[in-house]
Design an enzyme around this catalytic site. Structure first.
Site, PDB file in Angstrom:
ATOM      1  N   TYR A  69       0.785  -1.254  -0.107  1.00  0.00           N
ATOM      2  CA  TYR A  69      -0.458  -0.170   0.002  1.00  0.00           C
ATOM      3  C   TYR A  69       0.606   1.281   0.297  1.00  0.00           C
ATOM      4  O   TYR A  69       1.946   0.996   0.193  1.00  0.00           O
ATOM      5  CB  TYR A  69      -0.592   0.605   1.263  1.00  0.00           C
ATOM      6  N   TYR A 102      -0.435 -10.216  -0.085  1.00  0.00           N
ATOM      7  CA  TYR A 102       1.070  -9.536   1.010  1.00  0.00           C
ATOM      8  C   TYR A 102       0.703 -10.171   2.640  1.00  0.00           C
ATOM      9  O   TYR A 102      -0.681 -10.603   2.623  1.00  0.00           O
ATOM     10  CB  TYR A 102       0.901  -7.952   1.090  1.00  0.00           C
ATOM     11  N   ARG A 104      -2.606 -12.075   3.234  1.00  0.00           N
ATOM     12  CA  ARG A 104      -4.394 -11.589   2.778  1.00  0.00           C
ATOM     13  C   ARG A 104      -4.516 -11.764   1.111  1.00  0.00           C
ATOM     14  O   ARG A 104      -3.207 -11.802   0.405  1.00  0.00           O
ATOM     15  CB  ARG A 104      -4.159  -9.592   2.413  1.00  0.00           C
ATOM     16  N   HIS A 161      -7.308  -8.243  -3.282  1.00  0.00           N
ATOM     17  CA  HIS A 161      -8.607  -7.639  -2.707  1.00  0.00           C
ATOM     18  C   HIS A 161      -8.310  -5.706  -3.140  1.00  0.00           C
ATOM     19  O   HIS A 161      -7.380  -5.445  -3.360  1.00  0.00           O
ATOM     20  CB  HIS A 161      -8.868  -8.231  -1.715  1.00  0.00           C
ATOM     21  N   HIS A 215     -10.585  -2.791  -1.514  1.00  0.00           N
ATOM     22  CA  HIS A 215     -11.271  -2.053  -0.535  1.00  0.00           C
ATOM     23  C   HIS A 215     -12.537  -1.342  -1.533  1.00  0.00           C
ATOM     24  O   HIS A 215     -12.283  -0.757  -1.909  1.00  0.00           O
ATOM     25  CB  HIS A 215     -10.686  -2.134   0.283  1.00  0.00           C
TER      26      HIS A 215
END
Lengths: 198, 280
Positions: free
Chosen positions: B152, B191, B201, B204, B206
């Site tokens: 991120y 990640y 995870r 994905h 959000h």
């Protein structure tokens, strides 16, 4: 045939570059109302602040901390509010605010003291702010309300009446004597905030 | 419609009164018309309960607050059950048109930071509907995601996967009159995270949605069809099994743009109108 609701998932810890935006926690000023100004297409107008949309509003600051079941601050929560204007209405203006908590779990909104809105039947609700709390470790939004501890109409409020008396205090923001109100949002444990199923 | 407790004799009279006087509860929660006086003698008791405008969040669709497998819920999930309250104007009001503040239709996350982002280009498109299948028009859809390497653009993401200077990973779009949204992005990477040993995870994106009211707010995550990490992920698995597939976008060749990007369809269903009350 009804379609199935899309499930909630946590907002996670990394929302800060996408959801909060400058002015998002100040309902008294114009803002893009949830939009990041740097992502907004040219020519789109910001929504007016509540003070511009309504007369007679009393500017207030509402602040507090979000804390977890161990009493530790929650530094990665997202607090959102939705409220009536000074006349108790929801037309025009922003009504919506969004604040990411700081390292100390703190949130702070500048807004207008809301008026009384209709409740069930012919009742009138006491002034209140609807609150949604999201964050890492919160798989669903937690919904609560902020009332004002010094408001004379609390006893008439039909929603507070549904809350066991010994827990009502968790919804009452205390006046700090300088135009501000303070209420901590306790996710768990002693003094746990009352959350609502809406 | 309010819930009324009527004597048997009163029920028929009440139905007549409905057609005659169109007794309704207005959006402000107040009766929009009064009961005619002659009916009053038939009513044993009348209890006006605020009608739900919106269906409640379905516990068969959403995660419980506490999940043993998702450790961060341990100290953050309330111990008390939420108290059920009537839906008042506070809960049923909301922004019904975001198009004034934001762009309508589509967004491109692959070029937000200047140059072109690195990674597999994807198109994600779908409709925002309510439970009755009606489109939710002019509602804000906010998205954010990790880059192709699973990192991120966020100061607190300390994983040492590379950052992409040309990818921010945040976007927003307002649905059109048919509830449609679309955006271009790059496929996010998986990640690792610290929840448990060798935890990853799944890829994905959000999503944050408002719908027409404070009550219809939804924040969720979209996964990708065929990802083996979904079955191992405590956050995805926190959703009741029957509803889990609703979070998985499916590959769509029709949406796929030739020689450009893979298409994924992800429809989102927000809380709809409350089911019609039945007479007890």
């Amino acid at each position: 045939m009804r379609l199935g609701q899309t499930p909630w998932q946590t907002v996670g810890p990394f929302f800060h570059y996408a959801l909060p935006h400058p002015g998002g926690a100040d309902l008294t000023a114009p803002s893009e109302a949830g939009a990041r100004p740097d992502l907004v297409a040219p020519g789109h107008a910001p929504l007016p602040g509540l003070s511009a949309a309504t007369a007679g509003g009393e500017a207030i600051v509402v602040q507090g901390r979000v804390v977890d079941g161990a009493g530790a601050p929650v530094p990665d929560a997202l607090v959102e509010i939705w409220q009536a204007d000074a006349q108790g209405g929801f037309a025009g203006g922003r009504h919506f605010g969004r604040c990411a908590t700081g390292d100390d779990g703190s949130y702070l909104f500048r807004t207008i003291r809301p008026g009384r809105t209709p409740g069930p039947g012919n009742s009138l609700q006491a002034p209140h702010i609807a609150v949604g709390v999201m964050g890492r470790g919160l798989l669903r939004r937690l919904v609560t309300r902020i009332y004002f501890a010094d408001d004379p109409s609390l006893d008439e409020d039909p929603i507070l009446a549904l809350v066991p008396p010994e827990r009502r205090g968790t919804l009452l923001a205390a006046a700090d004597g300088a135009g501000g109100y303070r209420l901590d949002l306790v996710l768990q444990g002693p003094g746990e905030t009352v959350f609502f199923d809406i | 419609m309010g819930l009324l407790t009527l004597g048997k004799a009163g029920l028929g009279a009440f139905r007549q009164a409905l057609s005659a006087a169109e007794l309704r509860v207005g959006p402000d929660g107040r009766p929009a018309a009064r009961l005619p006086c002659p009916l009053a003698s038939h009513i044993l008791s009348i209890r006006m309960i605020e009608p739900d405008l919106f269906a409640r969040e379905d516990d068969a669709a959403h995660p419980a607050s506490l999940s043993e497998a998702y450790r961060s819920t341990a100290l953050r999930s309330p111990g008390h059950r939420p108290i059920r309250i009537p839906q008042t104007l506070t809960e049923t009001s909301g922004f019904t048109d975001w198009s004034q503040a934001c762009a309508v239709g589509s967004a491109d996350l692959t070029r937000t930071a200047g140059g072109e982002a690195i990674g597999q280009r994807i198109l994600v498109a779908g409709r925002v509907l309510d439970e009755a299948g009606r489109p939710v028009p002019r509602t804000l859809v906010e998205v954010w995601q990790a880059n192709a390497a699973g990192r991120y653009a966020h100061a607190r993401d300390q994983w040492d996967a590379p950052l992409d200077p040309n990818f921010t990973g945040a976007g927003q779009v307002v649905t059109d009159d048919d509830g449609r949204y679309a955006f271009e992005s790059i496929r996010p990477g998986a990640y690792p995270w610290g929840n448990h040993e060798n935890a990853w995870r799944p890829a994905h994106i959000h999503f944050s949605l408002f719908g027409p009211a404070f009550a219809t707010r939804l924040v969720t995550q979209m996964y990708f069809e065929g990802d083996p990490l979904i079955a191992l992920d405590p956050i995805a698995q926190s959703v009741p099994a029957a509803a889990r597939d609703r979070l998985v976008a499916r590959f769509d060749l029709g949406l796929t743009r030739p020689s450009y990007a893979l298409g994924y369809v992800f429809d989102i269903v927000l809380r709809g109108p409350a089911a019609t009350p039945t007479e007890a």
